[in-house]
Scaffold this motif. Structure first.
Motif, PDB file in Angstrom:
ATOM      1  N   LYS A 149       2.050  -0.469  -6.288  1.00 55.49           N
ATOM      2  CA  LYS A 149       3.038   0.259  -5.363  1.00 55.49           C
ATOM      3  C   LYS A 149       4.229   0.372  -6.212  1.00 55.49           C
ATOM      4  O   LYS A 149       5.151   1.325  -5.943  1.00 55.49           O
ATOM      5  N   ASN A 150       4.614  -0.586  -6.968  1.00 56.11           N
ATOM      6  CA  ASN A 150       5.844  -0.759  -7.555  1.00 56.11           C
ATOM      7  C   ASN A 150       6.077   0.192  -8.871  1.00 56.11           C
ATOM      8  O   ASN A 150       5.293   0.266  -9.711  1.00 56.11           O
ATOM      9  N   THR A 151       7.068   1.120  -8.786  1.00 54.04           N
ATOM     10  CA  THR A 151       7.322   2.183  -9.771  1.00 54.04           C
ATOM     11  C   THR A 151       7.438   1.578 -11.270  1.00 54.04           C
ATOM     12  O   THR A 151       7.019   2.200 -12.108  1.00 54.04           O
ATOM     13  N   GLN A 152       8.214   0.329 -11.302  1.00 60.22           N
ATOM     14  CA  GLN A 152       8.090  -0.242 -12.781  1.00 60.22           C
ATOM     15  C   GLN A 152       7.232  -0.529 -13.189  1.00 60.22           C
ATOM     16  O   GLN A 152       6.702  -0.380 -14.498  1.00 60.22           O
ATOM     17  N   ARG A 153       6.299  -1.230 -12.467  1.00 57.89           N
ATOM     18  CA  ARG A 153       4.876  -1.854 -12.733  1.00 57.89           C
ATOM     19  C   ARG A 153       4.009  -0.676 -13.143  1.00 57.89           C
ATOM     20  O   ARG A 153       3.305  -0.438 -14.176  1.00 57.89           O
ATOM     21  N   ARG A 155       4.920   2.314 -14.383  1.00 60.00           N
ATOM     22  CA  ARG A 155       5.340   2.645 -15.879  1.00 60.00           C
ATOM     23  C   ARG A 155       4.722   2.081 -16.816  1.00 60.00           C
ATOM     24  O   ARG A 155       4.379   2.145 -18.106  1.00 60.00           O
ATOM     25  N   ILE A 156       4.989   0.443 -16.676  1.00 58.72           N
ATOM     26  CA  ILE A 156       4.128  -0.419 -17.631  1.00 58.72           C
ATOM     27  C   ILE A 156       2.547  -0.382 -17.753  1.00 58.72           C
ATOM     28  O   ILE A 156       2.376  -0.162 -18.970  1.00 58.72           O
ATOM     29  N   TYR A 157       2.126  -0.299 -16.725  1.00 56.62           N
ATOM     30  CA  TYR A 157       0.578  -0.021 -16.769  1.00 56.62           C
ATOM     31  C   TYR A 157       0.214   1.257 -17.420  1.00 56.62           C
ATOM     32  O   TYR A 157      -0.608   1.594 -17.982  1.00 56.62           O
ATOM     33  N   PHE A 158       1.144   2.500 -17.047  1.00 51.85           N
ATOM     34  CA  PHE A 158       0.645   3.641 -17.802  1.00 51.85           C
ATOM     35  C   PHE A 158       1.026   3.805 -19.334  1.00 51.85           C
ATOM     36  O   PHE A 158       0.371   4.216 -20.206  1.00 51.85           O
ATOM     37  N   ALA A 159       2.093   2.932 -19.642  1.00 50.83           N
ATOM     38  CA  ALA A 159       2.493   2.933 -21.014  1.00 50.83           C
ATOM     39  C   ALA A 159       1.262   2.300 -21.717  1.00 50.83           C
ATOM     40  O   ALA A 159       0.869   2.594 -22.843  1.00 50.83           O
ATOM     41  N   LEU A 160       0.991   0.977 -21.133  1.00 49.77           N
ATOM     42  CA  LEU A 160      -0.349   0.008 -21.777  1.00 49.77           C
ATOM     43  C   LEU A 160      -1.593   0.922 -21.728  1.00 49.77           C
ATOM     44  O   LEU A 160      -2.242   0.931 -22.891  1.00 49.77           O
ATOM     45  N   MET A 161      -1.910   1.722 -20.664  1.00 51.67           N
ATOM     46  CA  MET A 161      -3.063   2.535 -20.839  1.00 51.67           C
ATOM     47  C   MET A 161      -3.141   3.607 -21.753  1.00 51.67           C
ATOM     48  O   MET A 161      -4.029   3.869 -22.360  1.00 51.67           O
TER      49      MET A 161
END
Length: 249
Positions: A149-153, A155-161
């Protein structure tokens, strides 16, 4: 019945002991019995087992026996299975220098050649493994992106994906490209010394040049007992079928 079972078991034990192993070949090689080691390695290949290391060891045996064409052939097979191994590439280069063939190797040009140079960093089976690994990673990153639910996380997961998907697509493309190229290229090594390259598939046609043992050619067409080949300097001509041995039969 018991005697029959004992006989069968005894026969199985004997047959298992008779099976050549890599360790047996390596022991012969360490004793500098290169001919004996080569026989064992060849027997293992005939049994259906194949690896870059096995072809590499076989190539070293033939190199010591001064049989340059078989040595180059074995090193080429090893290089196809593991293009990242520096020892294989170095020994292949040494064997090529021992060959008396003077046909020049022209530098690779064109999009296809560039792609070949880029994708040969790994064997196509290794590209396939890399694809599977990144498929799993992309799935994990997606689950993390979906559950957090964390917005920052997010973004990180989306970048990694996104990065994982990119590497996955590259791996799939590289694997398919290299596999198709290897299967369609039809390289072969000349085993018959002073092989004549003819203008036409007849002995009466003029000879363009002669190839020495260990030369590399690329088969483009077959006509009876003749092969139309392209040389490493881009010349083409016809040679006898029994003069060469294909790397990808």
């Amino acid at each position: 019945m018991k005697k029959l079972i004992l006989v069968v078991c005894f026969g199985l034990v004997i047959s298992l002991k008779a099976q050549p192993t890599l360790e047996m070949g390596n022991q012969r090689y360490a004793q500098k019995d290169y001919a004996g080691a080569a026989q064992i390695y060849e027997a293992i290949l005939v049994s259906g087992k194949e690896s870059a290391g096995l072809h590499f060891n076989l190539g070293n045996c033939y190199y010591h026996l001064h049989q340059i064409a078989p040595a180059i052939y074995a090193f080429e097979k090893a290089h196809l299975l593991d293009p990242t191994d520096d020892a294989i590439a170095n020994n292949l280069d040494f064997a090529r220098k021992r060959s008396l063939d003077a046909t020049p190797n022209l530098p690779s040009v064109g999009f296809e050649k560039i792609m070949v140079n880029l994708t040969e960093a790994l064997h196509y089976e290794s590209w396939a493994i890399l694809s599977v690994v990144f498929s799993g990673l992309v799935l994990l990153f997606f689950v993390g992106y979906y559950l957090t639910k964390n917005t920052q996380r997010k973004r990180i997961y989306f970048a990694l994906m996104s990065g994982g998907v990119l590497i996955l697509l590259i791996s799939v493309f590289a694997g398919f490209f290299q596999r198709n190229y290897i299967r369609n290229e039809h390289p072969a090594i000349v085993f018959k010394d002073n092989t004549s390259v003819h203008r036409l598939p007849t002995y009466q046609s003029g000879s363009l040049l002669k190839l020495r043992e260990g030369a590399k050619v690329y088969i483009t067409e077959k006509s009876g007992q003749w092969l139309l080949v392209k040389l490493t300097d881009e010349q083409t001509g016809w040679i006898e079928l029994n003069a060469v041995k294909e790397l990808n039969p």
